[in-house]
Design a protein around this motif. Structure first.
Motif, mmCIF file in Angstrom:
data_model
loop_
_atom_site.group_PDB
_atom_site.id
_atom_site.type_symbol
_atom_site.label_atom_id
_atom_site.label_comp_id
_atom_site.label_asym_id
_atom_site.label_seq_id
_atom_site.Cartn_x
_atom_site.Cartn_y
_atom_site.Cartn_z
ATOM 1 N N LEU A 26 43.592 54.985 50.720
ATOM 2 C CA LEU A 26 44.338 55.101 51.840
ATOM 3 C C LEU A 26 43.704 54.348 53.061
ATOM 4 C CD1 LEU A 26 45.929 58.520 51.448
ATOM 5 C CD2 LEU A 26 47.060 56.563 51.599
ATOM 6 N N GLY A 27 44.684 53.851 53.946
ATOM 7 C CA GLY A 27 44.274 53.307 55.316
ATOM 8 C C GLY A 27 45.025 52.677 56.021
ATOM 9 N N ALA A 28 45.059 52.641 57.152
ATOM 10 C CA ALA A 28 46.128 51.943 58.109
ATOM 11 C C ALA A 28 45.792 50.336 57.910
ATOM 12 C CB ALA A 28 46.009 52.388 59.521
ATOM 13 N N ASN A 29 46.961 49.500 58.394
ATOM 14 C CA ASN A 29 46.784 48.202 58.331
ATOM 15 C C ASN A 29 45.471 47.910 59.085
ATOM 16 O OD1 ASN A 29 48.644 47.129 57.023
ATOM 17 N ND2 ASN A 29 50.286 47.140 58.822
ATOM 18 N N GLY A 30 44.726 46.910 58.672
ATOM 19 C CA GLY A 30 43.330 46.587 59.398
ATOM 20 C C GLY A 30 42.107 47.506 59.101
ATOM 21 N N ALA A 31 42.316 48.434 58.221
ATOM 22 C CA ALA A 31 41.203 49.546 57.634
ATOM 23 C C ALA A 31 40.177 48.478 56.910
ATOM 24 C CB ALA A 31 41.659 50.454 57.275
ATOM 25 N N GLY A 32 40.627 47.644 56.151
ATOM 26 C CA GLY A 32 39.635 46.955 55.276
ATOM 27 C C GLY A 32 39.947 46.892 53.976
ATOM 28 N N LYS A 33 41.173 47.438 53.564
ATOM 29 C CA LYS A 33 41.541 47.566 52.060
ATOM 30 C C LYS A 33 41.870 46.526 51.497
ATOM 31 C CE LYS A 33 45.627 49.869 52.861
ATOM 32 N NZ LYS A 33 45.727 49.570 54.159
ATOM 33 N N SER A 34 42.497 45.431 51.822
ATOM 34 C CA SER A 34 42.652 44.244 51.274
ATOM 35 C C SER A 34 41.149 43.571 51.109
ATOM 36 C CB SER A 34 43.661 43.254 51.744
ATOM 37 O OG SER A 34 44.698 44.078 51.766
ATOM 38 N N THR A 35 40.487 43.761 51.931
ATOM 39 C CA THR A 35 39.058 42.977 52.006
ATOM 40 C C THR A 35 38.340 43.517 50.930
ATOM 41 O OG1 THR A 35 39.161 42.446 54.653
ATOM 42 C CG2 THR A 35 37.029 42.211 53.477
ATOM 43 N N LEU A 36 38.189 44.938 50.692
ATOM 44 C CA LEU A 36 37.353 45.505 49.751
ATOM 45 C C LEU A 36 38.026 44.859 48.510
ATOM 46 C CD1 LEU A 36 35.315 47.442 48.949
ATOM 47 C CD2 LEU A 36 36.995 49.186 48.802
ATOM 48 N N LEU A 37 39.381 44.840 48.114
ATOM 49 C CA LEU A 37 39.921 44.529 46.739
ATOM 50 C C LEU A 37 39.613 43.205 46.311
ATOM 51 C CD1 LEU A 37 43.415 45.778 45.873
ATOM 52 C CD2 LEU A 37 41.596 46.049 45.108
ATOM 53 N N LYS A 38 39.453 42.203 47.500
ATOM 54 C CA LYS A 38 38.972 40.725 47.295
ATOM 55 C C LYS A 38 37.420 40.845 46.736
ATOM 56 C CE LYS A 38 42.584 38.686 50.447
ATOM 57 N NZ LYS A 38 42.564 38.243 51.685
ATOM 58 N N ILE A 39 36.759 41.467 47.317
ATOM 59 C CA ILE A 39 35.373 41.505 46.976
ATOM 60 C C ILE A 39 35.303 42.139 45.634
ATOM 61 C CG2 ILE A 39 33.202 42.831 47.633
ATOM 62 C CD1 ILE A 39 33.751 42.494 50.632
ATOM 63 N N VAL A 40 35.808 43.345 45.322
ATOM 64 C CA VAL A 40 35.655 43.976 44.173
ATOM 65 C C VAL A 40 36.195 43.107 42.848
ATOM 66 C CG1 VAL A 40 36.766 45.792 42.726
ATOM 67 C CG2 VAL A 40 35.681 46.313 45.061
ATOM 68 N N THR A 41 37.246 42.090 43.342
ATOM 69 C CA THR A 41 37.751 41.257 42.177
ATOM 70 C C THR A 41 37.138 39.903 42.041
ATOM 71 O OG1 THR A 41 39.435 40.806 43.601
ATOM 72 C CG2 THR A 41 39.861 42.519 42.101
ATOM 73 N N GLY A 42 36.032 39.913 43.102
ATOM 74 C CA GLY A 42 35.318 38.406 42.795
ATOM 75 C C GLY A 42 35.991 37.505 43.756
ATOM 76 N N LEU A 43 37.025 37.581 44.487
ATOM 77 C CA LEU A 43 37.681 36.581 45.434
ATOM 78 C C LEU A 43 37.146 36.418 46.545
ATOM 79 C CD1 LEU A 43 41.430 37.501 44.743
ATOM 80 C CD2 LEU A 43 40.122 35.649 43.688
ATOM 81 N N LEU A 44 36.034 37.186 47.196
ATOM 82 C CA LEU A 44 35.493 37.048 48.167
ATOM 83 C C LEU A 44 33.822 37.781 47.949
ATOM 84 C CD1 LEU A 44 35.974 36.481 51.524
ATOM 85 C CD2 LEU A 44 36.480 38.826 51.514
ATOM 86 N N ASN A 45 32.995 37.086 48.608
ATOM 87 C CA ASN A 45 31.472 37.574 48.673
ATOM 88 C C ASN A 45 31.273 38.543 49.655
ATOM 89 O OD1 ASN A 45 30.876 35.824 46.541
ATOM 90 N ND2 ASN A 45 30.479 33.932 48.027
#
Length: 305
Positions: free
Chosen positions: A37-56
């Motif tokens: 859970l988190g508001a917009n801009g909390a970093g949720k999507s960034t974390l998901l991209k790292i977890v799925t290998g789309l972002l280092n």
């Protein structure tokens, strides 16, 4: 069989000197649902991209079934599916063609059988030959979810799965996610909807300013906002004032005219004692109710921190 499927350890990420994620730690057991859970801009999507290998990441480690995602992205990606905020279905193709294509790409032995089975499971058989551009938002989401199950992944990542859906479509999708969990699927989802996390998740994490500021079961989270309360409403203000004095040992709080509340540590016993005391002193109540904190209350509490 409650083994760890996902382990996120001390993950960090900055963009242009701005820390988006700060030492994030999450563990997810097999067959459970985790809601971030988190508001917009909390970093949720960034974390998901790292977890799925789309972002280092800039530090830390993510493993899925003990496979390091950063070092073995191709091997790790065989273990999961990822459904982003924007559905990845092709509007030109039919529902059947979308699913069949994914089944082929996932090297399913019997792609036709897998496709037909998933169309039926997600109530899309009648619409299977229609171009997806003609599907409603809810149907597109269901198709997207069906596509995420091709290949029988160990873990399914859903990024804000019900954003933009009407209440009926949202409930339908929630029921499907619950069904997937009942069949042993492990699900990691991000959401801004507190009700969604409460309904679906075994574990919840609150992400604020790049940090997990609280985590636990939905019930554990609600305790952050305080205890259950007994709300007493009186017909007259003087009755409320009398009750405040009478119930002093319970630390009552006056919320408004005619209304006081008491924290319930021993829910039933305290309630019975309070009602007996009021009856004995002939202080008339208009009404009373027991209230439990909601995730909305938790969100407000954590947002103030």
């Amino acid at each position: 069989m409650n083994s760890t499927v996902l382990n996120i350890k001390n993950v960090k990420k900055s963009f242009k000197g701005n820390e988006v994620l700060k030492d994030v730690n999450i563990t997810l057991k097999q067959g459970s649902v985790y809601a971030l859970l988190g508001a917009n801009g909390a970093g949720k999507s960034t974390l998901l991209k790292i977890v799925t290998g789309l972002l280092n990441s800039d530090g830390g480690k993510v493993t899925i079934q003990d496979i390091d995602v950063a070092n073995n992205p191709v091997l790790a990606q065989k273990l999961f599916s990822f459904s982003s905020q924007n559905t990845t279905v092709d509007g030109v193709l039919t529902g059947y063609e979308n699913l069949y294509l994914i089944a082929k790409l996932r090297h399913e032995r019997n792609s036709r059988k897998v496709t037909e089975s998933l169309l039926e499971k997600f109530d899309l058989t009648e619409a299977k030959d229609k171009a997806v551009s003609n599907y409603s938002g809810g149907m597109r989401r269901r198709l997207d979810l069906a596509m995420s199950l091709v290949g029988n992944p160990e873990i399914i990542f859903l990024d804000e799965p019900t954003t933009g859906l009407d209440p009926n479509s949202r409930q339908e999708l929630w029921n499907m996610i619950k069904e997937m969990k009942s069949q042993g699927k492990t699900i990691f989802l991000t959401t801004q909807y507190l009700e969604e996390a409460d309904y679906l998740a075994d574990q919840i994490g609150f992400l604020r300013e790049g940090k997990i500021v609280a985590s636990g079961t939905p019930d554990e989270m609600k305790r952050i906002a305080g205890a259950d309360k007994l709300l007493l409403v009186f017909n007259r203000n003087q009755d409320a004032e009398k009750a405040l004095k009478l119930l002093e040992s319970y630390s009552p709080i006056k919320n408004a005219d005619f209304e006081i509340s008491i924290d319930l540590d021993k829910e039933i016993q305290t309630t019975l004692n309070v009602l007996n005391a009021l009856t004995t002193e002939k202080i008339n109540l208009k009404t009373f109710k027991m209230t439990t904190p909601t995730l909305d209350d938790v969100f407000m509490t954590l947002s103030k921190g």
